[in-house]
Each structure stands twice: as C-alpha cells, then as structure tokens.
Design a protein around this motif. Structure first.
Motif, short mmCIF file in Angstrom:
data_model
loop_
_atom_site.label_atom_id
_atom_site.label_comp_id
_atom_site.label_asym_id
_atom_site.label_seq_id
_atom_site.Cartn_x
_atom_site.Cartn_y
_atom_site.Cartn_z
N THR A 12 -7.25 2.00 9.94
CA THR A 12 -8.12 1.00 10.55
C THR A 12 -9.44 1.65 10.98
N ASP B 113 -7.81 -5.00 5.90
CA ASP B 113 -6.85 -4.16 6.65
C ASP B 113 -5.45 -4.74 6.47
N GLU B 114 -4.42 -3.95 6.71
CA GLU B 114 -3.01 -4.40 6.67
C GLU B 114 -2.69 -5.09 5.33
N GLY C 241 -0.29 -2.68 14.27
CA GLY C 241 -1.67 -2.18 14.33
C GLY C 241 -2.08 -1.61 15.68
#
Ligand code: ATP
Ligand code: MG
Length: 709
Positions: free
Chosen positions: A35, A226-227, A560
């Motif tokens: 991240t 992201d993710e 996260g």
C-alpha cells in the motif's frame, strides 16, 4: 527531489514505483509495503513525471482506506486536486453522475444502500402479500443480487417503456421472480441504483457508448488498484476496460489474503495477471516492515498449511520481540478479563489506546469484550458501521437530506410523517394512486394536492414549505449548517428530545461530527450530492473512529490495517474456523483470514479462546489453527491440557445440524436420480442439489432419504 520520493524505499519498492508504464503487478506478503508503494507511485507520477492527479484512478478496498490514502498523499502533494482516490463503487457513482444521460437516467439518481434495498423489498412484500414463510427479504435480496450477476439486465431496465417491467411482474410464475421484477420496476421508477447496479450500469455505459468509453479511457492515464487479490469479475472487467487505451494498470495484492471469496472475489485475477498481459512485469517484495520476527514465524507456519497457494518469502526486518502469547480461559468472562488486564498493562506502560485492536471472527463475539472494557472505563470503538448508518434516526436525517437533493419516493415515505404530521396510511395510499396515474413523484403529487380537503388538519403544508425552503437555500450553505437548520426546522430534534431519546440524540451529534470531519478532510468544496453518495456507500468497514480508543472489529474489517498490539479473541474451533465452513476451499479461506489476523500485529500478538459457559453441554476446543501455527511458535499462559487437543486427522469441521452430506458430495434421490450437493441452507434445513437430469438445482429437505454415491 527524487531522493525525497524514493529515498526511504527498498530496491524492489523503488522498481515498482518507477516502472510507471504498462501492466505491472506487485505480489507480496503482508506488511511488505504494498500500500505504501502504491500511494508513493501516485505521488511519483504527479511529482516525478508531472502527470495531473486528475488523470490517475487509484482504487482502494474501503472508503476509509481511500480517506487514509488521500490524507497521506495530500501531505506530500499539498494543495493539489487529488482526482479519483476511491473504491470501485464510488468511482462508478462518479462516472454515472457524469454519464448516466447515456441511459436516460437523471444525474440526480439515488444510490440505494442495502438497507434501502430491504425497505423497498419490505414494501413489495406487503403489497404482494408475501409471507416470510414463502420467502424472506434477505433471500429475495440475495436472489436479486445473484440474478443481476448472471443477466444482462441493464437494457431492459433502462427501456423508457415501463410496461415491459410491469408485464414481467404479471407474467412471473414464481414468487421470487415476481419480487424481482417488481423490485426492478420500483427502482427504475424512482431512478434508484443499488450497489450492484452501480457497477453494471458503469460497465454497460462503457461497453455500449463509444464516446463515454473513449472519454474515460483517455482521461485515466494511470490506474492503480490496491488489494487486488480480492477483486471480483465485474471490478476486474471495469479496470481492464478503463485501462484499454493507455494500458497503464498497476495492481498490488497478496494471494494469501484473499478473504472475500464468499462475495465473489477471485484470486485468479491476480494469479493470471501476467498470463493475460504477457508484456507486463511482476515485482516481488520480500521484506516485512510491520511485524516482529516471532509473529511472522507464527504467521508463515500457519499459512504453509494451505495447499492452494504460491509459496513466497516473507523476511522480517524487525528483530526481537516475543512469540504470540496464548491463553485458554475456562469461561468467557475470564477470557475478556484477561484481555482487558493485558490492555491495562499496555496503557500503564504509556501506550495509546488507539494502538490496540481486539479482533474476532464474527460480530456477535464483541459483546463480552465491550462489557469488560466498559467496566474498566477503557475507551473503545466498535467497528460496526452498518449498525450506525442503519439506525433509524440516521436514516431519517439522511432521508431528509436526500429529499432536499433528489426528492425520491423512498426519502419522501421515510420523512413525511417523521415527526408525526398526520400523514398516515390512508393519505399515502391516495398519493400513491394519484402518482401511478400521473407518473409524478409522491412529493410532487402532495405539493399539488395540498388544497384538497383530505389534507386539511394535517401538517403536510409545513413539510412542503420546509423542503421548498431548504431546496432554495442549500446550494449556498455549508453541509453542517444545512443539517442544523434541518434538525431545528423539521422539529425532528425537538421530537427526539420530547421522547427522551438521549442515545438517538447522541447518534445525531455523531452524524453532525462526521459531516463536520468530512467537510474538513475533503479539503475541497463538498456538495450535498457528494456527501449523500458517500453516506450511502458507507459499510461496516467504514465506521468513523474515535481517536484514542481501543478498536474492536472483525478480522475482515481489519484488512490492510496495522496495530502495535493485537488480540485475536474467541479463537475456538467452530468460531474460527467458522462451523459454517464445509469445504476444503472454505477451510483454506478461513486459514487465510487467520493469517490476515496475525499479520495485523506489529509488536505484540495475543491469542485467546474459552471453554463454553458451564453446563452448555458442548465442549469447546481451541482452534485447529493454533495447532497449525505450531506450539513451538507460541508461548502459553498455562500449558495446554492434552485433552484440549483436536484429534489429529480432522479434515473439516464437524457436519452441521441435520445435514448428512457436504457440498460436493454425490447423492442419489429415490425419484430424481443422482446429483451433486451444491450448498446447504441452514435456515430452510435443506440441500441445494443439482440433479444430473434436471436443468435447475432443487431444494431438498435435509430429512429426505438420500443415498451417498
Ligand atoms: P498488507 O498486506 O497488510 O496490506 P502492505 O504490504 O500493504 O500490507 P503497508 O501497509 O504498505 O504494507 O506497509 C506496512 C508497514 O511497513 C507500514 O507501517 C509502512 O510504513 C512500513 N514500510 C513499508 N515499506 C517500508 C520501508 N521501505 N522502510 C520502512 N518501513 C516501511
Ligand atoms: Mg496494504
């Protein structure tokens, strides 16, 4: 300048930040700076390359994560408009606000959250006289979601001729179909879009409308996600489509952290990325900067038990630290007591309460910890935002705001008689009938009917004046001022005060505070419409947090995030892994979830479980994941009694309730022949079985005599 942007990154991270062109994938374990790398790449594009941030789409998993990322990026790029840092759903809202004219929807369309969806369904149920024995609202909602996923329904829905929808309601044989078509009709009539619609409408417009597609593809020069391990097929389609002109798609993820398969996430998208884009590149990050070495050792040992995975290295950079500490409690109170005692120790040592999190598998497990924290006067925040945004007073006030902004029927029905204005069932039915004939909204119908005797003696006129006045005024007002005026002039606040509903007034203050914070953090001029979109998109992952308080949340919500001190509580077999898990794949997903939990911890990780309350009858054992982690990798408050060990070969949690078969089992029905069990429905106590000779699956009572094949 480049030194400032890249100086604190390791070599692989720097490579990922500076490889700005083409398809780039970062695959790496927890806490390796994925991240951080992604947000730094945003800054590098803007500062290093001079790309306008308005040309960058940066997708995060939750609105909260988006807010956090904006905060960090703004610190590095002060005073710049940050463009699109958001979730897929909020990006879809932005796209649709700009382009929904393509499908003849007004730009003031309403975003329907899950509670709105349920409200609409409840109305339909009562209107069609459907009982919960026939169908539950939850089942109908799931059915509609699944149906939308499998049908190209947008063309039918946007057809200006509504009779097709009404005819479909008439023609529907099955109760679920009747509800479905009626729901489509109702949402279409008021131009409401639920969460599924947002994505499908965006996809529809991009696929069918060349002008819109080329505009967005041209505008978004760089896309960052992201993710990415938890992306579903529609989000995947959206990101690929948007990257269709510049081909700059950067994705980061950890296949070991795929935990949303139950909602359609598919890890294949990250695994196959390089196959789909052979010209692309993959960067691996190996060093973990978050967790002390013994915590990582435990996490690595645990996840190694999954068979379906890519092995990858995860090397600690933080030496020292303690092994995770395990406590097996005799009763739930003792577990909560132990956790709070350990929290006390940390606070006495000077730690901020915000550095501590209590994680658990399921929401209901928070209760005993809340009570213990309350008793010890330790401030805590429960992440359970669905609850907050679903509370009646919050929905009422947001309904008023939406009434001012969009004037849709749902908001009208929610607010017109709240507080009481003598607008009961009879008058509302009258308005409904009129509206059906004229095609006008309920509000407009009321406005033109105020003179009728039927509305004498009601306070409908006050309501209309309030809405009209605020509609004329809101554009020049700050949101917080608008809200204060609304609460005062509608009489809503006064009404709560009269009821003595202090807790509901407190919730309103919290809403005010959240709007205030939102205005302050957005940094740009925010409009009512934007706020309402955001509020509708809030989920339980987005609970507004009090600073300086211990966090309580499910492991899913902790995705996260990182905390110096983490408690993973309720670590019992049956709770975690959940006893609902019945397949080997499901069990691996639970193990990944447990891996996510461990790897949230920086300095300290505590694990605890409890035996059931005495006399409960069922023996509760520590989670199998404790043994997967390896006793040598843990410290124990007291040595674990050998009787608490699970039997060695225990491939799956015990069979639930009355079910004798698991999904995947082949069975033979005396009349319908052989088939495969697809799912178990605990509520209905039935199997869903796909029979070899039938085209659609059937629901078969669990008590039915079936033969195992
Ligand atoms: P997750 O898989 O849990 O999402 P992640 O890979 O996204 O984790 P980050 O949250 O970006 O990891 O980073 C984890 C921690 O490591 C953060 O506190 C971050 O500031 C720190 N970190 C990342 N890279 C470095 C580095 N090169 N030097 C020092 N600290 C770093
Ligand atoms: Mg991350």
């Amino acid at each position: 300048m480049l030194e400032k942007l890249l100086g604190d990154l390791n070599e692989a991270q720097r490579e990922a930040v500076t490889a700005t062109e083409g398809y780039v994938r970062v695959v790496a374990g927890a806490g390796t700076g994925k991240t951080k790398t992604l947000s730094r790449r945003f800054v590098y594009l803007a500062e290093g390359l001079g790309i306008s941030p308005a040309s960058i789409l940066c997708v995060t998993f939750t609105n909260q994560a988006a807010a956090e990322m904006k905060r960090r990026i703004r610190a590095l790029l002060p005073g710049r408009d940050l463009g699109y840092i958001c979730t897929f759903h909020s990006f879809a809202v932005t796209l649709l606000r700009e382009d929904c004219h393509v499908v003849q929807y007004p730009e003031t369309f309403t975003v329907l959250d899950n509670a709105d969806k349920e409200d609409i369904l409840k109305e339909i149920f009562s209107d069609l006289g459907i009982t919960s024995r026939e169908l539950t609202v939850r089942d109908a909602s799931d059915y509609i979601g699944a149906w939308k996923g499998g049908h190209d329904y947008v063309p039918t829905l946007i057809d200006p001729d509504l009779t097709k929808l009404t005819n479909a309601v008439e023609a529907a044989q099955e109760v679920r179909q009747r509800v479905l078509w009626r729901y489509l009709y109702e949402t279409r009539k008021t131009f409401g879009l639920d969460f599924d619609d947002l994505i499908y409408f965006a996809l529809h417009i991009l696929r069918r409308d060349k002008e819109s597609r080329e505009k967005w593809q041209g505008r978004l020069e760089y896309i960052l996600v992201d993710e990415y391990q938890d992306i579903d097929k529609d989000e995947y389609a959206l990101s690929e489509l948007l990257a269709g002109e510049h081909h700059n798609l950067f994705v980061v993820g950890d296949p070991d952290q795929t935990i949303y398969t139950f909602r359609g996430a598919d890890v294949r998208f990250i695994l196959d990325f390089q196959t789909v884009h052979p010209e692309g590149q993959t960067v691996f990050l190996r060093e973990n900067y978050r967790s002390r070495a013994p915590i990582l050792t435990a996490a690595n040992a645990l996840i190694a038990h999954n068979t379906q995975r890519l092995e990858k290295e995860l090397i600690p950079t933080l030496a020292g630290g303690q092994k995770p500490l395990y406590y097996h409690a005799p009763i739930p109170e003792a577990e909560a007591g132990w956790v709070v005692e350990k929290i006390r120790d940390r606070l006495d040592a000077g730690d901020d309460p915000g550095s501590i999190a209590i994680l658990y598998r399921a929401h209901h497990q928070s209760r005993s910890f809340e009570e213990a924290l309350m008793r010890s006067k330790i401030p805590y925040t429960l992440y359970n935002g669905v609850e907050f945004y679903r509370r009646k007073e919050i929905k009422d006030v947001l309904g008023y705001l939406r009434m001012i902004f969009a004037g849709d029927d749902l908001s009208f029905l929610r607010t017109v008689n709240e507080p009481r204005r003598s607008m009961g069932k009879k008058r509302i039915s009258f308005l409904r009938e009129q509206a059906v004939h004229s095609g006008k909204s309920l509000y407009d119908t009321l406005k033109s009917s105020l003179g009728l005797p039927l509305f004498q003696g009601t306070r409908a006129r006050d309501y209309v004046s309030l809405i009209e006045e605020l509609r004329a005024a809101w554009k020049g007002m700050k949101l917080t001022d608008l809200l204060s005026r609304l609460l005062a002039e509608s009489g809503y606040e006064e009404y709560l005060r009269l009821c003595g509903a202090q807790d509901r007034l407190d919730n309103l203050s919290e809403l005010k505070q959240s709007i205030f914070d939102y205005e302050a953090s957005a940094g740009e001029d925010v409009t009512l419409g934007e706020y309402l979109d955001l509020a509708a998109l809030f989920t339980d992952l987005d609970r507004k947090e009090k600073t300086r308080s211990v966090r309580l949340m499910t492991v899913h919500a902790a995705k996260g995030l990182e905390f110096p001190t983490v408690f993973l509580a309720g670590f019992n077999e049956g709770s975690f892994p959940s006893r609902k898990v019945l397949t080997p794949e499901g069990l691996e997903e639970e193990r990944r979830l447990c891996y996510v939990a461990y790897t949230r911890a920086g300095e300290r990780l505590y694990l605890s479980d409890t035996e059931g309350p005495l006399g409960a009858g069922s023996l509760r054992l520590p989670s199998r994941f404790l043994f997967d982690t390896g006793e040598e990798n843990l410290d124990f408050v007291e040595p674990l009694d050998p009787s608490l060990r699970l039997p060695d070969a225990l491939p799956l949690p015990p069979l639930v309730g009355n079910f004798a078969f698991r999904p995947g089992d082949r069975v033979k029905h005396p009349i319908l022949g052989s088939g495969t069990v697809e799912a178990l429905d605990e509520e209905k106590k039935a199997y869903r079985i796909r029979f070899d000779q039938l085209t659609t699956p059937r629901s078969i009572a669990a008590g039915m005599k079936l033969e195992k094949l």
